[in-house]
Design a protein around this motif. Structure first.
Motif, PDB file in Angstrom:
ATOM      1  N   LYS A 149      42.450  44.162  30.553  1.00  0.00           N
ATOM      2  CA  LYS A 149      43.454  44.000  31.555  1.00  0.00           C
ATOM      3  C   LYS A 149      44.822  44.975  31.234  1.00  0.00           C
ATOM      4  O   LYS A 149      44.765  45.340  29.917  1.00  0.00           O
ATOM      5  CB  LYS A 149      44.222  42.657  31.306  1.00  0.00           C
ATOM      6  CG  LYS A 149      43.083  41.530  31.738  1.00  0.00           C
ATOM      7  CD  LYS A 149      43.419  40.348  31.631  1.00  0.00           C
ATOM      8  CE  LYS A 149      42.582  39.261  31.721  1.00  0.00           C
ATOM      9  NZ  LYS A 149      43.001  37.719  31.408  1.00  0.00           N
ATOM     10  N   TYR A 159      40.053  41.091  44.957  1.00  0.00           N
ATOM     11  CA  TYR A 159      38.869  41.280  43.905  1.00  0.00           C
ATOM     12  C   TYR A 159      38.154  42.532  44.767  1.00  0.00           C
ATOM     13  O   TYR A 159      38.233  42.249  46.076  1.00  0.00           O
ATOM     14  CB  TYR A 159      37.869  40.266  43.903  1.00  0.00           C
ATOM     15  CG  TYR A 159      38.435  39.067  43.216  1.00  0.00           C
ATOM     16  CD1 TYR A 159      37.871  38.989  41.597  1.00  0.00           C
ATOM     17  CD2 TYR A 159      38.908  38.001  43.562  1.00  0.00           C
ATOM     18  CE1 TYR A 159      38.514  38.003  40.771  1.00  0.00           C
ATOM     19  CE2 TYR A 159      39.661  36.782  43.063  1.00  0.00           C
ATOM     20  CZ  TYR A 159      39.216  36.930  41.589  1.00  0.00           C
ATOM     21  OH  TYR A 159      39.720  36.010  40.925  1.00  0.00           O
ATOM     22  N   GLU A 199      35.195  47.242  30.599  1.00  0.00           N
ATOM     23  CA  GLU A 199      34.959  45.797  30.960  1.00  0.00           C
ATOM     24  C   GLU A 199      35.746  44.898  30.062  1.00  0.00           C
ATOM     25  O   GLU A 199      35.784  44.902  28.933  1.00  0.00           O
ATOM     26  CB  GLU A 199      33.624  45.523  30.706  1.00  0.00           C
ATOM     27  CG  GLU A 199      33.024  44.129  31.564  1.00  0.00           C
ATOM     28  CD  GLU A 199      31.601  43.632  31.132  1.00  0.00           C
ATOM     29  OE1 GLU A 199      31.178  42.645  31.774  1.00  0.00           O
ATOM     30  OE2 GLU A 199      30.932  44.446  30.576  1.00  0.00           O
ATOM     31  N   GLY A 200      36.314  43.733  30.750  1.00  0.00           N
ATOM     32  CA  GLY A 200      37.007  42.864  30.290  1.00  0.00           C
ATOM     33  C   GLY A 200      38.654  43.012  29.671  1.00  0.00           C
ATOM     34  O   GLY A 200      39.155  42.209  29.022  1.00  0.00           O
ATOM     35  N   HIS A 252      39.496  42.956  39.422  1.00  0.00           N
ATOM     36  CA  HIS A 252      40.381  41.930  39.671  1.00  0.00           C
ATOM     37  C   HIS A 252      41.866  42.497  39.543  1.00  0.00           C
ATOM     38  O   HIS A 252      42.231  42.958  38.412  1.00  0.00           O
ATOM     39  CB  HIS A 252      40.120  40.806  38.793  1.00  0.00           C
ATOM     40  CG  HIS A 252      40.977  39.476  39.156  1.00  0.00           C
ATOM     41  ND1 HIS A 252      41.164  38.598  38.190  1.00  0.00           N
ATOM     42  CD2 HIS A 252      41.669  39.113  40.071  1.00  0.00           C
ATOM     43  CE1 HIS A 252      41.960  37.675  38.530  1.00  0.00           C
ATOM     44  NE2 HIS A 252      42.387  37.981  39.958  1.00  0.00           N
ATOM     45  N   GLU A 268      42.332  44.147  36.123  1.00  0.00           N
ATOM     46  CA  GLU A 268      41.282  43.798  34.812  1.00  0.00           C
ATOM     47  C   GLU A 268      39.952  44.458  35.504  1.00  0.00           C
ATOM     48  O   GLU A 268      39.642  44.488  36.674  1.00  0.00           O
ATOM     49  CB  GLU A 268      41.076  42.340  34.832  1.00  0.00           C
ATOM     50  CG  GLU A 268      40.002  42.059  33.931  1.00  0.00           C
ATOM     51  CD  GLU A 268      39.695  40.496  33.862  1.00  0.00           C
ATOM     52  OE1 GLU A 268      39.170  39.944  32.838  1.00  0.00           O
ATOM     53  OE2 GLU A 268      40.319  39.633  34.507  1.00  0.00           O
ATOM     54  N   ASP A 269      39.153  45.084  34.506  1.00  0.00           N
ATOM     55  CA  ASP A 269      37.945  45.802  34.764  1.00  0.00           C
ATOM     56  C   ASP A 269      36.986  44.462  34.570  1.00  0.00           C
ATOM     57  O   ASP A 269      37.019  43.790  33.396  1.00  0.00           O
ATOM     58  CB  ASP A 269      37.668  46.781  33.847  1.00  0.00           C
ATOM     59  CG  ASP A 269      36.414  47.487  34.145  1.00  0.00           C
ATOM     60  OD1 ASP A 269      35.500  47.025  34.679  1.00  0.00           O
ATOM     61  OD2 ASP A 269      36.297  48.825  33.923  1.00  0.00           O
ATOM     62  N   THR A 270      36.183  44.163  35.203  1.00  0.00           N
ATOM     63  CA  THR A 270      35.359  43.049  35.442  1.00  0.00           C
ATOM     64  C   THR A 270      33.791  43.068  35.268  1.00  0.00           C
ATOM     65  O   THR A 270      33.142  42.266  35.424  1.00  0.00           O
ATOM     66  CB  THR A 270      35.717  41.940  36.355  1.00  0.00           C
ATOM     67  OG1 THR A 270      35.439  42.832  37.741  1.00  0.00           O
ATOM     68  CG2 THR A 270      37.117  41.489  36.510  1.00  0.00           C
ATOM     69  N   LYS A 271      33.461  44.544  35.264  1.00  0.00           N
ATOM     70  CA  LYS A 271      32.103  44.927  35.338  1.00  0.00           C
ATOM     71  C   LYS A 271      31.910  46.191  34.268  1.00  0.00           C
ATOM     72  O   LYS A 271      32.700  47.011  34.445  1.00  0.00           O
ATOM     73  CB  LYS A 271      31.725  45.216  36.640  1.00  0.00           C
ATOM     74  CG  LYS A 271      30.130  45.500  36.909  1.00  0.00           C
ATOM     75  CD  LYS A 271      29.956  45.680  38.322  1.00  0.00           C
ATOM     76  CE  LYS A 271      28.494  45.812  38.510  1.00  0.00           C
ATOM     77  NZ  LYS A 271      28.274  46.217  40.264  1.00  0.00           N
TER      78      LYS A 271
END
Length: 122
Positions: free
Chosen positions: A86, A34, A83-84, A40, A52-55
């Motif tokens: 993968k 991370y 965001e969200g 991630h 993965e885009d987590t923001k």
């Protein structure tokens, strides 16, 4: 500028354990990285990279990795979908080194430390 990017510690909890086909005894911990709460990245089954885009911050994210130690060619897998989402690499040789990065337009990219699997990283 005054903006502080807080890097989260690289986690290597090994929570995801990948097993081979039924009847084999080979098991290994997957990489799990991370950075900045915005990306991630992980290795799945030892041979696929994912990011993965987590923001929702308009920054693209990517992972850098290499395969087939001692080969030192480094690959990049980008996620520019937001965001969200993968993105997965193709299946290939075993992934030995990996890091997660956020692409920043004005500043240098923010990246986790390298995760190195079973050999010194050069």
């Amino acid at each position: 500028m005054g903006r502080i990017i807080k890097k989260l510690a690289v986690t290597a909890a090994g929570a995801a354990i990948a097993f081979g086909a039924v009847g084999t005894s080979t098991a290994f911990a997957d990489m799990d990285l991370y950075d900045s709460g915005a990306v991630h990245s992980w290795r799945s089954y030892g041979t696929k990279a994912a990011v993965e885009d987590t923001k929702g911050d308009s920054h693209s994210v990517y992972t850098r990795y290499n395969r087939n130690y001692p080969d030192n060619e480094v690959y990049s897998l980008w996620n520019k979908s937001g965001e969200g989402t993968k993105v997965w690499s193709n299946d290939g040789g075993r992934i030995w080194d990996m890091r997660a990065c956020v692409s920043l337009q004005v500043e240098p990219d923010s990246c986790s430390d390298w995760w190195t699997d079973n050999h010194p990283h050069g």
